[in-house]
Design an enzyme around this catalytic site. Structure first.
Site, PDB file in Angstrom:
ATOM      1  N   GLU A 326       0.807  -1.230   0.000  1.00 42.77           N
ATOM      2  CA  GLU A 326       0.000   0.000   0.000  1.00 42.77           C
ATOM      3  C   GLU A 326       0.840   1.280   0.000  1.00 42.77           C
ATOM      4  OE1 GLU A 326      -2.796  -0.513   3.202  1.00 42.77           O
ATOM      5  OE2 GLU A 326      -3.741  -2.245   2.253  1.00 42.77           O
ATOM      6  N   GLU A 428      -6.818  -9.483  -3.314  1.00 42.73           N
ATOM      7  CA  GLU A 428      -7.574  -9.538  -2.062  1.00 42.73           C
ATOM      8  C   GLU A 428      -9.060  -9.296  -2.324  1.00 42.73           C
ATOM      9  OE1 GLU A 428      -5.937  -6.961   0.958  1.00 42.73           O
ATOM     10  OE2 GLU A 428      -3.869  -7.308   0.302  1.00 42.73           O
TER      11      GLU A 428
END
Length: 553
Positions: A326, A428
């Site tokens: 991220e 995900e």
């Protein structure tokens, strides 16, 4: 796609109004720029006229466009399209976040007013950026309006076109059919030999080469229903938390790899490949406190110890690594170490310690069109920057934590990322929606877009069972093991993407079919009753047919 409301750019500013500070004004203009790139997100192409929102004294000041052309229906996914640019107050080439919200007044006893997010762009001065957001309402509103705001006070906003329209996923699925066939199938010629005569041939696909996976953890694998569904329907796994630094070293110097070792051993027994998630996490809130307490030199040493301890321990065990999770949403290590090249260093060190895995960037919201920090352009630029620093990036991870997805928006993001030449995975994926029927449709939207796109190499779900998932209202399997409508959609697509062909060999002893990439077995029965069973694999290739010689196989 049915348009519900459009800004009346030809007839003036009917239905539009400024909101916020009293100084905010609206005016209609022709586009000065001579070149505007047409849209790719299934919205509208630039019209050539725009509304200028000027005199903004606050970041919240903007324009309001009433929706009067139709009723917004609950349970339906809508797009707000259009184009955004910046005017006076912003230097050419600079960018600022501009947000698009839907304001709704509910027809209930409380007369509630709600703000629903329906898109955000990183708008630029001197250029136009397409709005890529979407929304869905739970109940029918009494009234609704689109609001455009954001960018610092003093910066003018330009808005070109602002239609709200209902999406049509079924029409999109029909568009994807030919694309899927081209990307995921290949012509095959089974050469049986003329001596077999008009033999009866049955071809059955055992598995598709396109991988699906799911996250697991030490708790869920204790549930027989979870383990059964995982074993039967997935090729890959990823550990939900057990490999993260805050799990393997919650307290400084106290290493715990037992959980990761146990999960890896299970996956090895079941023949599942495993993604390594993650070596580092760049978001401040996901870094354990003892790491935050370190000074610069101590942190540098801890980073190196983490690299050598984790990557060396599992060398050759993980085909993928998410190196620094991220990075579009945080830069803890860059800030604390005072070195903007830290992410590239992490990639290079992982590759040095274990050259085999594909090293990934991994981030969220990139495919949603609602996060100005995570646009496809910014993500692609991050990959290019890492490569320019000597990092070998071999995977782009789209986390895929989505709600009310729109196929055209997802495809536009995939198209932009594909320009990097780096393979893409959904890493995900979960689709949050309380209505399980809508959840099934939403899941279908994402999976069909992923499967039809040539740059996408796999999809990993972020769980699938009720009561065990990070996000609410996203499960595919009920707690008692019952596969719900969303789960059935997932299984149906897996079945749809397998080939079963039957017929007879032609006069030359050949049997031709077009099949999805993957492993097959073929059963041949001759006129004399002789049976032959063989296996073969259909791999990706160019436009030439795959020739499979079964005569001497």
């Amino acid at each position: 796609m049915t348009s519900t409301q459009d800004v009346n750019l030809d007839g003036g500013l009917t239905g539009c109004a400024p909101f916020g500070s009293r100084t905010t004004t609206l005016s209609l203009h022709n586009v000065e720029e001579t070149a505007i790139t047409p849209g790719h997100g299934g919205g509208n192409n630039p019209s050539g006229r725009y509304i200028l929102v000027a005199g903004r004294a606050d970041e919240k000041d903007g324009m309001r466009q009433a929706i009067t052309g139709g009723v917004l229906k609950p349970g339906v996914t809508y797009r707000v399209a259009g184009w955004i640019s910046l005017g006076d107050g912003a230097a050419r080439g600079t960018s600022h976040a501009v947000r698009v919200n839907l304001g709704v007044s509910m027809d209930n006893d409380k007369n509630e007013s709600l703000q629903v997010e329906c898109g955000a762009v990183c708008a630029e001065a001197g250029g136009w950026t397409e709005i890529m957001g979407a929304f869905r309402l739970r109940t029918e509103p009494r009234s609704a309006a689109v609001y455009v705001h954001g960018a610092p006070a003093g910066v003018d906003i330009k808005v070109m076109g602002l239609p709200v329209f209902q999406t049509d996923p079924e029409a999109r699925f029909r568009q994807l059919k030919d694309k899927t066939d081209k990307v995921r199938k290949r012509d095959v010629v089974l050469k049986l030999g003329a001596a077999t005569g008009a033999a009866s041939v049955r071809v059955v696909q055992m598995d598709n080469s396109f991988p699906f996976g799911t996250c697991i953890n030490t708790t869920v694998i204790q549930y027989p229903a979870f383990l059964d569904f995982f074993t039967n329907n997935f090729d890959w796994a990823v550990f939900e938390n057990e490999l993260k630094w805050y799990h393997t070293e919650a307290q400084q110097g106290q290493l715990n790899y037992a959980d990761a070792d146990a999960l890896l051993a299970l996956c090895n027994r079941l023949g599942k490949r495993v993604r390594g998630h993650c070596v580092f996490w760049s978001v401040d809130g996901d870094v354990q406190q003892w790491v935050k307490n370190l000074d610069k030199d101590q942190l540098k040493s801890a980073v190196q110890s983490r690299l050598e301890g984790l990557v060396s321990r599992y060398a050759g065990k993980f085909p993928h690594y998410d190196v620094n999770n991220e990075m579009l949403h945080g830069q803890f290590f860059r800030d604390r170490l005072g070195d903007e090249n830290v992410p590239a260093f992490m990639f290079k060190e992982v590759a040095r310690l274990d050259p085999a895995p594909a090293l990934f960037v991994n981030d969220f919201n990139v495919e949603c069109g609602n996060d100005p920090n995570a646009t496809p352009d910014k993500y692609a630029e991050q990959v290019t920057w890492l490569q320019s620093c000597g990092a070998v990036v071999r995977g782009i991870g789209l986390q895929g934590h989505v709600s009310n997805p729109v196929g055209e928006v997802i495809c536009a993001a995939l198209d932009r990322l594909a320009t990097t030449g780096v393979p893409i995975w959904f890493t995900e994926l979960d689709v949050s929606e309380p209505d399980v029927g809508l959840r099934a449709k939403d899941l279908e939207v994402v999976l069909r877009e992923a499967y039809a796109h040539p740059a996408v190499d796999g999809v990993v779900l972020w769980g699938f069972m009720q009561g065990t998932m990070w996000r609410q209202d996203a499960w595919l399997v009920d707690a008692d093991g019952t596969v719900n409508e969303a789960g059935q959609m997932f299984l149906n697509l897996q079945r749809e993407w397998k080939t079963d062909a039957r017929g007879n060999a032609d006069g030359d002893g050949n049997f031709k079919f077009r099949g999805f990439h993957g492993r097959y077995f073929v059963e041949v029965t001759t006129a004399t009753g002789c049976r032959m069973l063989k296996t073969f694999t259909v791999e990706k290739g160019d436009n030439t047919p795959l020739l499979v010689n079964l005569v001497d196989a």
